[in-house]
Design an enzyme around this catalytic site. Structure first.
Site, mmCIF file in Angstrom:
data_model
loop_
_atom_site.group_PDB
_atom_site.id
_atom_site.type_symbol
_atom_site.label_atom_id
_atom_site.label_comp_id
_atom_site.label_asym_id
_atom_site.label_seq_id
_atom_site.Cartn_x
_atom_site.Cartn_y
_atom_site.Cartn_z
ATOM 1 C CE1 TYR A 1 -2.959 3.012 1.013
ATOM 2 C CE2 TYR A 1 -2.107 2.911 3.181
ATOM 3 C CZ TYR A 1 -2.902 3.430 2.248
ATOM 4 O OH TYR A 1 -3.530 4.588 2.767
ATOM 5 C CG ASP B 1 -3.377 -3.251 8.171
ATOM 6 O OD1 ASP B 1 -4.489 -3.586 7.975
ATOM 7 O OD2 ASP B 1 -2.904 -2.105 7.679
#
Length: 470
Positions: free
Chosen positions: A145, A230
Site C-alpha cells: 500500500y 494489518d
C-alpha cells in the site's frame, strides 16, 4: 532564520507519489453522471460502498442508537463528557466479538488487549512508535500500500526495506525473499525490528496462505523480531475461501501464550469491512502488556469519539445483523469483482486471481511501449488524462515489475463501472489499431528497403562486371 521544521519542509511524507497525484487529478475533474459525465472516474480509492443500504436499514429500525438514547432516555450528557483513553467497554467487547465472527470464531480476542485508534493509519503509526526507534527498519513484502511510506515513516523516523515478491509465483512471500530483505537491511546498517504484512493483501486482493503465515511466524521467531498483521480487509474475503488470520497460525502452533505471541500484533479497522472510513475506527490487538499500555497513552492523540463508539457498539452487538451483513457484503463483493474482471477481459486485459479486498491487481504489461517504469508512468498518464480513469500504477506500490496497476471496484455503481470498462476497452482497441498501423508501416518500409538494397547491390555488381567484360 529557519521558520519551519525539517519535517514540514521535506518531502518525507511520501505524498508526491503517482498514487496521491492521481487523486489530485481526480479531485480537479471528478466524474458525475449528470454534472460531469466526461470527468475522471475514481478507481484509485479502496472504499466499500456496496452495503450502505443494510446499515441504513438497521439505523432506521434502531433509532435509539443513532439518537444517542438508551431505553428511550438520552445518554447525550454521559457521552459528551470526558471519556478515558481505554474506550467504552461495551464497544471494545462488541468489536472483539465481531473480529472473532469474521474468523469463524476459531480464535478469541480479549477486549482488554484492544487499543482503539482513529483508523488503521493511526494504529499502524502507533505500533511503529511502540516497536521501533528512529532509523530502525520494518520489512514489507512488495507490492505494498503506497500510504505506508507516509503512515509508517514520516513522523516516526522508521525505515522500510522491501521484501521483493514476483509475479512468477503470484507475488507470494518466499523464505529466500525474506532472507534477502533482512540481509539488505544489514548492509544498509539498519536494525530490523519486524515484518509488516497486509492480510488480505492491499494491493493484490489475495489472502496470505497458511504456508506464508507459518513462514512469517518461523522467521520472526528465529530473528527475535516483531510481526504486524494489518487485517483491515479480513471481512472482505469472498467465494468459498475462509479468512486465515495470523491468530489462527499462533493457535495451530500452540503459541498463543508464548513469548512469540507477544511479538505478534494485529491491526484492524471498520473502514473496509463495514465501509465506514469516515467514522475513523481502528484498533491494535497485542499480547504485550507494555505495548498495550503505551499505545493506550498514545491514543490520546487520535481517539474514537464516544458517540461513534456508542452507535457502533449497538450495531456490532446485533449478531443477527452482523451475520447477515458479512454474508451479503461478501456476495456483493464477489459479484462486483466478477464484473470488473469480465470488463477487463473484454478489453483484452487480465489480472491476478484474487479472493478478497476492494480491488484487483491488473496486468497491463502488454500495453507498455517498453518494459520500463518510465513506460508504465506514460501509460498511467494516458489512462488518467485521456481515458479519464484514476488507477494506481504498480511503481507507487513498489512493485518490481513494470506494467501492473491496482484498480478498485467497490466505490462506484454498476453503471459507472461499466462505463469505466467501456472507456478502457475503447482505449485498448485504439492503441492496438495504432500499433497495427505502425507495424504495417514498419513492415512496408522494411520491405521497400530490402528491394532498394537488392537493386543497389544488383546495379553495383553489374557495373563491377562491365570492365571485366570489356
Amino acid at each position: 532564520m529557519k521558520q519551519l521544521s525539517t519535517k514540514v519542509t521535506s518531502n518525507a511524507h511520501g505524498q508526491d507519489s503517482s498514487y496521491f497525484l492521481g487523486w489530485e487529478e481526480y479531485e480537479k475533474n471528478p466524474y458525475d453522471e449528470i454534472k460531469n459525465p466526461n470527468g475522471i472516474i475514481q478507481m484509485g480509492l479502496a472504499e466499500n460502498q456496496l452495503c450502505f443500504d443494510l446499515i441504513e436499514t438497521w439505523l432506521a429500525k434502531n433509532p435509539d442508537a443513532a439518537g444517542l438514547k438508551k431505553d428511550g432516555h438520552s445518554v447525550f450528557k454521559e457521552l459528551a463528557l470526558f471519556q478515558d483513553y481505554h474506550g467504552l467497554p461495551e464497544f471494545k467487547k462488541a468489536l472483539a466479538e465481531f473480529m472473532e465472527e469474521i474468523r469463524g470464531n476459531r480464535v478469541t480476542f480479549d477486549p482488554s488487549k484492544i487499543v482503539l485508534a482513529a483508523g488503521s493509519t493511526s494504529a499502524n503509526e502507533t505500533l511503529m512508535f511502540c516497536l521501533a526507534e528512529p532509523g530502525d527498519a520494518f520489512l514489507l513484502p512488495t507490492p505494498y500500500y503506497p500510504g505506508f511510506d507516509r503512515d509508517l515513516k514520516w513522523r516516526t523516523g522508521a525505515e522500510i526495506v522491501p521484501i521483493h515478491c514476483s509475479s512468477s509465483n503470484g507475488f507470494q512471500i518466499t523464505e529466500s525473499a525474506l532472507q534477502q530483505a533482512y540481509q539488505q537491511a544489514q548492509k544498509l546498517d539498519l536494525k530490523v525490528k519486524g515484518v509488516l504484512v497486509t492480510n488480505p493483501s492491499n494491493p493484490l486482493g489475495t489472502m496470505l496462505t497458511r504456508r506464508e503465515l507459518n513462514l512469517l511466524v518461523d522467521f520472526i521467531t528465529s530473528k527475535n523480531i516483531h510481526l504486524i498483521s494489518d487485517e483491515i480487509y479480513s471481512g472482505t474475503v469472498f467465494g468459498f475461501e475462509q479468512f486465515v488470520s495470523v491468530m489462527d497460525v499462533l493457535k495451530d502452533k500452540k503459541l498463543e501464550n508464548s513469548e512469540v505471541s507477544k511479538r505478534v500484533h494485529v491491526v484492524y479497522s471498520l473502514s473496509k469491512d463495514l465501509g465506514l472510513p469516515g467514522f475513523r475506527v481502528g484498533a491494535i490487538y497485542s499480547n504485550d502488556e507494555m505495548v498495550v499500555s503505551a499505545a493506550i497513552k498514545m491514543s490520546s492523540f487520535g481517539l474514537v469519539s464516544s458517540q461513534t463508539q456508542y452507535l457502533l457498539s449497538a450495531l456490532l452487538s446485533d449478531k443477527k445483523f452482523t451475520g447477515t451483513y458479512l454474508n451479503e457484503n461478501q456476495k456483493r463483493l464477489k459479484i462486483r469483482q466478477k464484473q470488473l474482471v469480465s470488463g477487463l477481459e473484454a478489453a483484452g486485459v487480465t489480472c491476478l486471481k484474487s479472493n478478497a479486498g476492494l480491488f484487483c491487481w491488473v496486468d497491463m504489461r502488454h500495453l507498455l511501449d517498453t518494459n520500463t517504469f518510465e513506460a508504465e508512468l506514460e501509460l498511467w498518464k494516458k489512462i488518467v488524462f485521456e481515458v479519464k480513469l484514476n488507477i494506481s500504477p504498480g511503481s507507487s506500490c513498489h512493485c518490481t515489475e513494470p506494467g501492473w496497476f491496482r484498480v478498485c471496484f467497490a466505490n462506484m455503481s454498476e453503471e459507472t463501472l461499466d462505463l469505466a470498462m467501456k472507456r478502457l476497452k475503447e482505449y485498448v482497441e485504439s492503441t492496438d489499431s495504432r500499433r497495427l498501423i505502425s507495424k504495417s508501416s514498419h513492415e512496408r518500409i522494411k520491405s521497400l528497403r530490402k528491394r532498394t538494397v537488392s537493386n543497389w547491390v544488383f546495379r553495383v555488381s553489374w557495373t563491377d562486371r562491365v570492365p571485366d567484360e570489356r
